[in-house]
Design a protein around this motif. Structure first.
Motif, PDB file in Angstrom:
ATOM      1  N   VAL A 113      -7.973  -1.581  -2.881  1.00 31.65           N
ATOM      2  CA  VAL A 113      -7.478  -2.923  -3.197  1.00 31.65           C
ATOM      3  C   VAL A 113      -8.619  -3.837  -3.632  1.00 31.65           C
TER       4      VAL A 113
ATOM      5  N   VAL B  45      -3.584   3.019  -3.831  1.00 34.94           N
ATOM      6  CA  VAL B  45      -3.587   1.785  -3.038  1.00 34.94           C
ATOM      7  C   VAL B  45      -3.515   2.192  -1.563  1.00 34.94           C
TER       8      VAL B  45
ATOM      9  N   PRO C 232       0.821  -1.223   0.000  1.00 33.61           N
ATOM     10  CA  PRO C 232       0.000   0.000   0.000  1.00 33.61           C
ATOM     11  C   PRO C 232       0.848   1.264   0.000  1.00 33.61           C
TER      12      PRO C 232
ATOM     13  N   LEU D 222      -1.905  -9.203  -2.103  1.00 31.22           N
ATOM     14  CA  LEU D 222      -1.690  -8.025  -1.260  1.00 31.22           C
ATOM     15  C   LEU D 222      -0.559  -8.266  -0.276  1.00 31.22           C
TER      16      LEU D 222
END
Length: 392
Positions: A259, A253, A239, A273
């Motif tokens: 996401v 993100v 992220p 992720l």
């Protein structure tokens, strides 16, 4: 049935890292996550260099299955003329990594800057030092040193006023230190700039707003994931850090919705992720335990750390089990996820404090040994305790 526990790793920046592999092993890690940091963005990673790095790690008694990171070239992020060629080269790197046993590849889609801080040695009450981000300092640099056209529109009036006072109180050394901290490249960062270069690079994003950047991200993953699936590699996106726009550059993100949109656009199992509790935790509207529960099947890599949110958009790295990020609740969800899916997720403690003997050593900011060793010990103990209680 015995619980599946996390695979404990630490980040290692290669042979020049001040923390040697032997110390990482003694700290309790069984694996490292690393990359070929000397290879420029967009270039293919030669298989023989990957193999040599793997052999070095294995001679130290450690494993390597997770790469952090294979950088995404800016021309891919902006859909520039070289995008297709650069994606082909990225795929070649993935083939070389898979041939050497890599199964997780981390990347991010942040424009220009990777993770950003404004103070690399902020002193805590106990004398340890932490990384800190202060929006007022970013504004002081943006408005008065970088002088980005139109920057005033990105800040609230009270932030502009505080930034002006802050800049007026800074001497030349403080100005240079702030500039270097923000744009000279932190450990693992993909680029390093002068202010003039940074201003030019920002201009290259003039036609890339958040919707376009999101579309470019989805297109990149649509091109990469079929090959990654074939190779047995899961791509995991890190992220944004911090999880909001800075310097007028979009970030896509930053939230659970971001996401989720990525996974809906590219539903491939290779689209995963890297769940960073510190990056997501800067935003109070990110429900960290709930995100693990809802997105768990997509999580291929864990960065566990906590930040302490402060007023006016500032935050600093807290001790791993303290701060604003309720790591106990997060860990409970991780334990449940691993039990439910029967798999061990690679985890590393992130951004430890500089403390004790490391205060006298030259270390990579956020990556000294002892603070991360403390975090690893706390996280391992927390996981085992929660697993034991859940098994009773």
């Amino acid at each position: 049935m015995a619980d599946v526990l996390m695979t404990q790793a630490m980040r290692w920046f290669g042979p020049r890292d001040p923390v040697p592999l032997a110390h990482i092993r003694q700290a309790g890690a069984t694996h490292v996550v690393t990359a070929l940091h000397h290879i420029p963005n967009g270039m293919v990673w030669p298989r023989e260099e990957i193999a040599a790095q793997r052999a070095m790690i294995e001679r130290a008694g450690l494993g390597w299955t997770t790469v952090e990171s294979v950088p995404v070239h800016e021309a891919i992020k902006t859909a520039g003329a070289e995008r297709d060629r650069l994606i082909d080269q990225y795929i070649t790197t993935l083939r070389h990594l898979a041939a050497e046993g890599i199964t997780i590849v981390t990347y991010n889609f942040m424009p220009l800057l990777d993770w950003t801080r404004t103070d690399l040695a902020w002193e805590l009450p106990d004398g340890a030092r932490a990384l800190r981000f202060e929006l007022d300092a970013v504004a002081a640099y943006d408005l008065h040193l970088l002088r980005r056209p139109g920057a005033e529109a990105d800040y609230a009036p009270d932030t502009i006023e505080r930034a002006a006072r802050r800049f007026a109180a800074m001497d030349d050394e403080a100005k240079l230190r702030l500039e270097r901290t923000i744009i000279a490249g932190l450990p693992g960062s993909e680029e390093s700039f002068t202010s003039a270069q940074f201003l030019d690079a920002i201009h290259d994003y003039a036609d890339t707003g958040p919707d376009q950047l999101r579309a470019n991200h989805h297109a990149f993953m649509a091109a990469i994931c079929p090959v990654a699936e074939e190779l047995g590699i899961r791509m995991v996106v890190h992220p944004d850090d911090p999880p909001f726009p800075i310097f007028g550059l979009p970030r896509v993100v930053s939230t659970e919705a971001d996401v989720t949109a990525l996974f809906e656009a590219v539903p491939s199992t290779a689209n995963g992720l890297c769940f960073c509790t510190g990056s997501f935790g800067v935003r109070a509207d990110n429900d960290l335990p709930g995100m693990v529960r809802r997105l768990g099947e997509r999580i291929g890599f864990l960065h566990l750390r906590s930040v302490q949110r402060e007023p006016d958009g500032a935050f600093h790295e807290a001790a791993h089990l303290e701060g604003s990020g309720d790591l106990t609740a997060v860990m409970a969800e991780v334990v449940a996820l691993q039990r439910r899916e029967g798999r061990s997720i690679v985890m590393r403690p992130d951004h430890g404090h500089q403390m004790i003997d490391d205060l006298t050593k030259v270390t990579n900011p956020g990556y000294s040994l002892l603070g991360r060793m403390r975090g690893l010990a706390e996280l391992r103990g927390l996981e085992r305790g929660l697993a034991f209680m859940g098994a009773k």
